[in-house]
Structures are given as structure tokens and as C-alpha cells.
Design an enzyme around this catalytic site. Structure first.
Site, short mmCIF file in Angstrom:
data_model
loop_
_atom_site.label_atom_id
_atom_site.label_comp_id
_atom_site.label_asym_id
_atom_site.label_seq_id
_atom_site.Cartn_x
_atom_site.Cartn_y
_atom_site.Cartn_z
N GLU A 112 -0.35 -5.09 -12.65
CA GLU A 112 -0.72 -6.33 -11.96
C GLU A 112 -2.24 -6.40 -11.83
OE1 GLU A 112 1.43 -7.09 -8.33
OE2 GLU A 112 0.71 -9.17 -8.23
N TYR B 215 3.97 -5.12 4.40
CA TYR B 215 3.82 -4.93 2.96
C TYR B 215 5.18 -4.67 2.32
CZ TYR B 215 1.42 -3.05 -1.16
OH TYR B 215 0.94 -2.83 -2.42
N ASP C 240 1.34 0.63 -5.71
CA ASP C 240 1.63 -0.28 -4.59
C ASP C 240 2.54 0.35 -3.52
OD1 ASP C 240 0.34 -2.90 -4.87
OD2 ASP C 240 1.35 -2.95 -6.80
N HIS D 209 0.32 0.72 -13.03
CA HIS D 209 0.93 -0.62 -12.83
C HIS D 209 -0.05 -1.63 -13.40
CE1 HIS D 209 2.66 -4.04 -10.74
NE2 HIS D 209 1.84 -4.02 -9.71
N HIS E 133 -3.41 0.27 -2.11
CA HIS E 133 -3.95 -0.61 -1.07
C HIS E 133 -3.96 0.15 0.24
CE1 HIS E 133 -3.69 -4.27 -3.55
NE2 HIS E 133 -2.45 -3.94 -3.85
N ASP F 190 -4.53 -7.04 -9.75
CA ASP F 190 -5.37 -6.43 -8.71
C ASP F 190 -5.66 -4.97 -8.99
OD1 ASP F 190 -2.56 -6.37 -8.20
OD2 ASP F 190 -2.91 -5.69 -6.15
FE1 FEO Z 1 1.53 -5.15 -7.71
FE2 FEO Z 1 -1.19 -4.39 -5.69
O1 FEO Z 1 -0.27 -5.06 -7.21
#
Ligand code: FEO
Length: 407
Positions: A86, A200, A172, A84, A235, A88
Site C-alpha cells: 500500500e 485501527y 500494518d 506490504h 504506524h 503509505d
Molecule cells: Fe495498508 Fe498502512 O497501509
């Protein structure tokens, strides 16, 4: 900087970072988080799966080095897998490639390749291999299977399954924003982790619920779901026991709700507050669970979390200048944004308001709630301060809403 890598299985390490003091993540409150990345050692190739956020490179790099030291191998990454794009999970991808092997193989979805270039504008010179469901990579005695997972939670999202170990690197999906010293679910109360996972899901994954249902069906029908022994998201805690979170995702994604009503209100001179309290008492009188939120103090992210598994809401805002008290607006935009319609749940709503003269709040809220997929079943429009008769009416409307959702 020194930091230890955490061994998850033979030749598989968590090399992510703990962002202990992060308190907000693009708009919603968190108690810290982690950005998880993983190193997988095959007999022929060493693979890094995903990356970390800005300001976090030293901690990440220290863990990568520690993993190599634990394995007794040279510091060389042969393969980069980016699930992914993004930021982060990708801020240091370019730097890590430059540092550990500019000639490495790189794998990502086609959308991820496009998105990386659009965000960083320095990936165009790299040859990145586009992969999708069905593609596999042999790294020497071990196999990576790529599984496209669009809208879980971005169009570029992908899972990678380490087939022999049954470890699903899910990015994610299945994550939670928590920051703890131990990496696995087994060290923490499952209900607590599921609550964080619900927050989340509600805020980041709800929109992708139709795709989630298709993906779970696909994984089940292909036999892959039963091969998954561990889920390692990007995460929070790693699920050594994936069953509870898979079950919850199945419920959340298909609109399974409790006998529960989320009451949300704001107030100017305590009149709408009184209505909220009486409506809550009416709901409770029918044995239905209440989650209560006051929008001068509470964040919309927490409201969204409870609405996810509520069958109904009761929404109250005073009337100001013929419109809803504007502080309710932030929450209304979030409701519209996450779009619970996609889960398939049919949520009803009671709207209430205290007005001075002309009114107007209820009409605006009704319009906005219906656009967000709610069915408004009742309203209560009150002139100035509610007297005992009006409070009794509010109690009864709460009780009626509760009765209407009970199974
Ligand atoms: Fe979609 Fe944790 O970034």
C-alpha cells in the site's frame, strides 16, 4: 533536511517519518500518524524494511543517512524487504532502490510484487524475490524470517522477524495512528495506545479476523510467538512490551466483547434523539456501559471502534420518505464493509425510529443490519413525538437489551 534515526537495538534503527498534521487517512479521522521504516545492519548486508508515503521522502532519507552515520558505514542498502505494497509504505521504494543500490536484492510476497507493479507500473524491470513463510535470509550474523500474513490487512501482507533480536516487523498489524515525539510504547499510557490500536483494528483489520486467529495459532504452535520480544509496526509506537497488544488482538479477532452497548442515532426534530437518550438510560439502569454517537457530529470510524467490543447496538434514525434518514447511510456502509461477522461475535441490535405517517426506516435498517451480521432482537417504531408512555417504553427496551447481553 536533518532528522535523527532512533536506535532500537544494536544495529537496528527506526528511520520512518512523522506526519504530524495528517487528520484523515483514507476516510477516517486520525490525530497524525507515522510511516515506520527500519534499517537493520548485519555483518554482511544492510536491510531496509518498508518505506514511506508521498511528500515524506526528505524526512525519511535524512533518517536513513543518520542511521548510516551512527553506524559509521557507507551509504549502501544491500537488501530491500517490502512487507506490504500500500502506498503509505511504498511510495518511494523505487526511488530508494535507485538512490541506494539499483542492484540490491529485493524481497516481498508474490502478491506484493504483483500489487507494486499494478500501482506504480515501473517495477516490471526489477527482479524481486517472492518469499513466504519458511523462507529465511542470512544477512551476516543475523537472520530474517519471513512470515506470510495475508489479510492482515491486505492479501500481500507479510511479517519479517529479526530472529536473533526477536523483533517482529509487522507492517500494518499491531499499528496505531498516532504522531508522537518518542517511538516506544513505554513513554505513553498503555490504555491510550490500546484505544488507538482498537480504532485501527476495528477499521482496518476486522475483516481479516479469521486469518488473524489462524496466524496467532500458527505463531504459537511454531514457537515463534514466544520469541517475539518487540513488535515494530508500520504506524505508531513500537511495542517494547508486546504482551498487551497481542492479548488485545487475540480478543478482538475472536469476538470477545464487554457488557457494553453502542447507541447510534440521527434526528430531524429531536424525537429519535429523545428515544436514544431514554434507551441509553434504560441500558445504564442495568449497569451496562454505553457508548453514544450522534451521526450529525460523529464519524463512523469512531462508531466502528466501539462496536468492535460491544455485545449489542441500538440504532435509531428518523423516517424520511419511507426510508431511514439518509445521513445514517455512511455509517451503515462502514458497518457492512468491516463485517464483524468474521470476529465470531454475535451482536444483537435494537432499532428505533420516529416516523410521520407510513414508516419504512426500520424495515430497511433491519435488512441492512442483518446483512451485516447483526441479529435484530427488538424494534421501536414511534409516531411523531414520543410522549411519556413511549419514553417509558424506550427506557424498558434499553433495559431489556442490556439484560439480554449480561453474563
Ligand atoms: Fe495498508 Fe498502512 O497501509
Amino acid at each position: 533536511m536533518k532528522a535523527k534515526a532512533v536506535k532500537m537495538a544494536d544495529g537496528v534503527y527506526w528511520v520512518g517519518v512523522i506526519h504530524w498534521h495528517s487528520r484523515t487517512f483514507h476516510g477516517y479521522g486520525i490525530p497524525g500518524t507515522t510511516y515506520n521504516a527500519y534499517l537493520v545492519f548485519g555483518e554482511e548486508k544492510t536491510v531496509l524494511i518498508d518505506n514511506v508515503y508521498r511528500g515524506m521522502f526528505e524526512q525519511f532519507d535524512a533518517r536513513v543517512k543518520d542511521a548510516f552515520e551512527q553506524e559509521g558505514k557507507d551509504f549502501k542498502i544491500d537488501v530491500f524487504v517490502q512487507n506490504h505494497s500500500e502506498m503509505d509504505h511504498s511510495t518511494f521504494l523505487r526511488d530508494t532502490i535507485a538512490k541506494y543500490n539499483p542492484d540490491a536484492e529485493i524481497y516481498a510476497s508474490q502478491n506484493c510484487i504483483n500489487f507494486l507493479e499494478a500501482q506504480y507500473h515501473n517495477f516490471g524491470d526489477l527482479e524481486i524475490n517472492a518469499v513466504a513463510t519458511g523462507d529465511e535470509l542470512d544477512i551476516g550474523g543475523r537472520t530474517l524470517k519471513f512470515i506470510s500474513a495475508p489479510m492482515l490487512h491486505w492479501p500481500d501482507s507479510m511479517f519479517t522477524l529479526l530472529a536473533e533480536e526477536g523483533i517482529l516487523f509487522s507492517n500494518d498489524a499491531f499499528g496505531q495512528h498516532v504522531a508522537h515525539s518518542k517511538r516506544f510504547d513505554e513513554f505513553y499510557d498503555t490504555e491510550y495506545l490500546l484505544r488507538e490500536a482498537q480504532k485501527y483494528y476495528a477499521n482496518l483489520v476486522t475483516l481479516g479476523s479469521p486469518m488473524l486467529r489462524m496466524k496467532l495459532d500458527e505463531l504459537t504452535n511454531s514457537g515463534l510467538l514466544e520469541q517475539i520480544k518487540m513488535i515494530a509496526p508500520c504506524h505508531g509506537q513500537i511495542w517494547k512490551n508486546p504482551a498487551p497488544i497481542v492479548e488485545k488482538y487475540s480478543e478482538w479477532g475472536s469476538g470477545v466483547c464487554k457488557d457494553k452497548i453502542t447507541v447510534i442515532f440521527d434526528t430531524m426534530h429531536h424525537s429519535t434523539e429523545k428515544l436514544a437518550y431514554q434507551i441509553a438510560e434504560g441500558i445504564m439502569s442495568e449497569g451496562v456501559e454505553v457508548a453514544m454517537y450522534f451521526m450529525q457530529e460523529d464519524g463512523p470510524d469512531d462508531v466502528i471502534t466501539d462496536i468492535l467490543d460491544s455485545k449489542a447496538i441500538a440504532l435509531g434514525a428518523p423516517t424520511m420518505m419511507n426510508k431511514p434518514f439518509p445521513r445514517i447511510g455512511n455509517m451503515m456502509y462502514w458497518l457492512d464493509c468491516v463485517n464483524f461477522k468474521g470476529t465470531g461475535s454475535e451482536k444483537s441490535a435494537l432499532i428505533f425510529s420516529s416516523k410521520g405517517w407510513g414508516g419504512g426506516a426500520i424495515a430497511k435498517l433491519q435488512n441492512d443490519l442483518e446483512a451485516a451480521g447483526f441479529t435484530v432482537t427488538d424494534t421501536l417504531d414511534v409516531l411523531f413525538v414520543p410522549d411519556e408512555d413511549v419514553l417509558a417504553e424506550a427506557f424498558e427496551k434499553g433495559a431489556e437489551l442490556a439484560r439480554s447481553i449480561k453474563e
